[in-house]
Design an enzyme around this catalytic site. Structure first.
Site, mmCIF file in Angstrom:
data_model
loop_
_atom_site.group_PDB
_atom_site.id
_atom_site.type_symbol
_atom_site.label_atom_id
_atom_site.label_comp_id
_atom_site.label_asym_id
_atom_site.label_seq_id
_atom_site.Cartn_x
_atom_site.Cartn_y
_atom_site.Cartn_z
ATOM 1 N N HIS A 104 0.807 -1.225 0.000
ATOM 2 C CA HIS A 104 0.000 0.000 0.000
ATOM 3 C C HIS A 104 0.840 1.276 0.000
ATOM 4 O O HIS A 104 0.520 2.243 0.695
ATOM 5 C CB HIS A 104 -0.954 0.014 1.186
ATOM 6 C CG HIS A 104 -2.080 -0.972 1.084
ATOM 7 N ND1 HIS A 104 -2.651 -1.325 -0.126
ATOM 8 C CD2 HIS A 104 -2.741 -1.694 2.042
ATOM 9 C CE1 HIS A 104 -3.616 -2.203 0.095
ATOM 10 N NE2 HIS A 104 -3.685 -2.460 1.390
ATOM 11 N N HIS A 175 -9.836 2.402 0.425
ATOM 12 C CA HIS A 175 -9.682 1.275 1.341
ATOM 13 C C HIS A 175 -10.645 1.341 2.520
ATOM 14 O O HIS A 175 -10.282 0.993 3.650
ATOM 15 C CB HIS A 175 -8.238 1.226 1.850
ATOM 16 C CG HIS A 175 -7.773 -0.138 2.262
ATOM 17 N ND1 HIS A 175 -8.121 -0.710 3.473
ATOM 18 C CD2 HIS A 175 -6.993 -1.045 1.637
ATOM 19 C CE1 HIS A 175 -7.561 -1.908 3.572
ATOM 20 N NE2 HIS A 175 -6.871 -2.136 2.467
ATOM 21 N N GLU A 308 -11.607 -2.944 -2.979
ATOM 22 C CA GLU A 308 -10.538 -2.051 -3.422
ATOM 23 C C GLU A 308 -10.367 -2.137 -4.940
ATOM 24 O O GLU A 308 -9.638 -2.990 -5.440
ATOM 25 C CB GLU A 308 -9.230 -2.427 -2.738
ATOM 26 C CG GLU A 308 -9.302 -2.522 -1.230
ATOM 27 C CD GLU A 308 -8.123 -3.294 -0.645
ATOM 28 O OE1 GLU A 308 -6.965 -3.002 -1.033
ATOM 29 O OE2 GLU A 308 -8.358 -4.202 0.170
#
Length: 341
Positions: A104, A175, A308
């Site tokens: 991420h 997210h 996502e």
């Protein structure tokens, strides 16, 4: 629209909360820290408005936030094996933050940075961020925008764009952890994913580079069914990229439905429509109580589910996956709508 003080970072930077609303009664709260969606309440036919995302009451929760609640993940969402990135024959070492994996966006990533308010109105806000050359190891200066917009009656639209001054990779993702019956496990919710393929992965959750058929696997959600593993394994959890079915779509780039989640009592459903080729579905198996939660919804395992939309995970190291390289003069853009019905 109103703007409120939410907290202050250790370096003194002020973090604001932007509160949006629309005529149907939907409300959203967005933070300038991590461009995070802290709260979302939508109208429910025949019932009171309902909170449908997990969040924290104070900034302290977002300063830790190791489960990335509500944030904008980037510069590259999901995993990159060993943080290895090669562009035009030049290797770049990205920061590692998950047992030898770049996750991420790395050690800091976009989810742990203060963004600025670019523009806003009653039902929308655009946040901006400039990621410098070398940020978490990425080449090129990246100029990013994230726009949250409430559409009637109960739709949250998320638009992300980016430009660069040097070749780099971009793969952003929203997210949030969604819940249709706050406080209850998502495992008994019904899920349909409009995908015939998924990306198998190893023990480190890094993709193998294949695109496999979902048929006969726990990842087969072509027909709506409960989220719980259909083969009876109580320890099984979902954290996988589905390849969205775009058959019949004219240009392959517009909004298509990727998933539909429905509460067991039928009181509320959510559809995810996106421009992106993949949808990572994570069932919140790692959630646990921590800082005070928004609205008192305790963050226990499976209390919320992530959807996502993004490009392929680990695409820099998987030749079979489409590239996520962005070059000067090009514009990265993704649009996702979370539609509550």
């Amino acid at each position: 629209m109103s703007i409120h003080f939410f907290g202050r970072l250790p370096d003194g930077t002020t973090i604001s909360e932007i509160r949006l609303s629309n005529a149907a009664g939907a409300t959203a709260s967005i933070l300038t820290f991590g461009a995070a969606l802290r709260d979302l309440v939508v109208p429910v036919e025949g019932a009171a408005p309902r909170r449908v995302v997990l969040g924290f009451e104070t900034l302290d929760g977002y300063l830790e936030n190791n489960r990335y609640l509500g944030v904008t993940a980037g510069r590259h969402a999901s995993r990159i094996d060993r943080g290895r990135l090669v562009i035009d024959g030049v290797e770049h070492q990205l920061s590692l933050n998950d047992a030898g994996v770049h996750l991420h966006g790395g050690v800091v990533g976009f989810s742990r940075k203060p963004w600025r308010i670019v523009e806003s109105d009653e039902s929308s806000v655009t946040l901006g961020l400039v990621s410098p050359d070398g940020d978490d190891g990425y080449p090129g200066e990246l100029d990013v925008r994230c726009t949250y917009r409430l559409l009637g009656p109960g739709t949250l639209s998320v638009t992300m764009t980016a430009t660069t001054d040097a070749a780099t990779i971009v793969n952003l993702a929203h997210h949030s952890y969604f819940t249709l019956l706050p406080g209850e496990s998502l495992r008994q919710h019904s899920l349909k994913v409009d995908a015939v393929g998924y990306t198998p992965f190893g023990s480190d959750l890094v993709p193998t580079g294949e695109i496999a058929d979902v048929a006969g696997t726990p990842y087969d959600f072509r027909a709506s069914r409960p989220v719980a593993n259909p083969f009876g394994d109580p320890d099984f959890f979902y954290d996988c990229a589905f390849v969205i079915d775009r058959a019949g779509h004219e240009d392959g780039k517009g909004l298509v439905r990727a998933a539909r989640l429905e509460a067991p009592d039928g009181s509320l459903a959510m559809e995810v429509h996106t421009t992106e080729p993949c949808l990572i579905v994570y069932d919140g198996a790692g959630l646990e109580p921590g800082w005070p939660p928004t609205g008192g919804i305790t963050h226990v395992a499976h209390a919320g589910m992530c959807f996502e939309p993004m490009r392929y995970p680990d695409n820099p190291n998987q030749p079979a996956f489409p590239s996520a390289v962005l070059r000067p003069g090009e514009i990265y853009r993704q649009v996702t709508e979370y539609r509550f019905l």
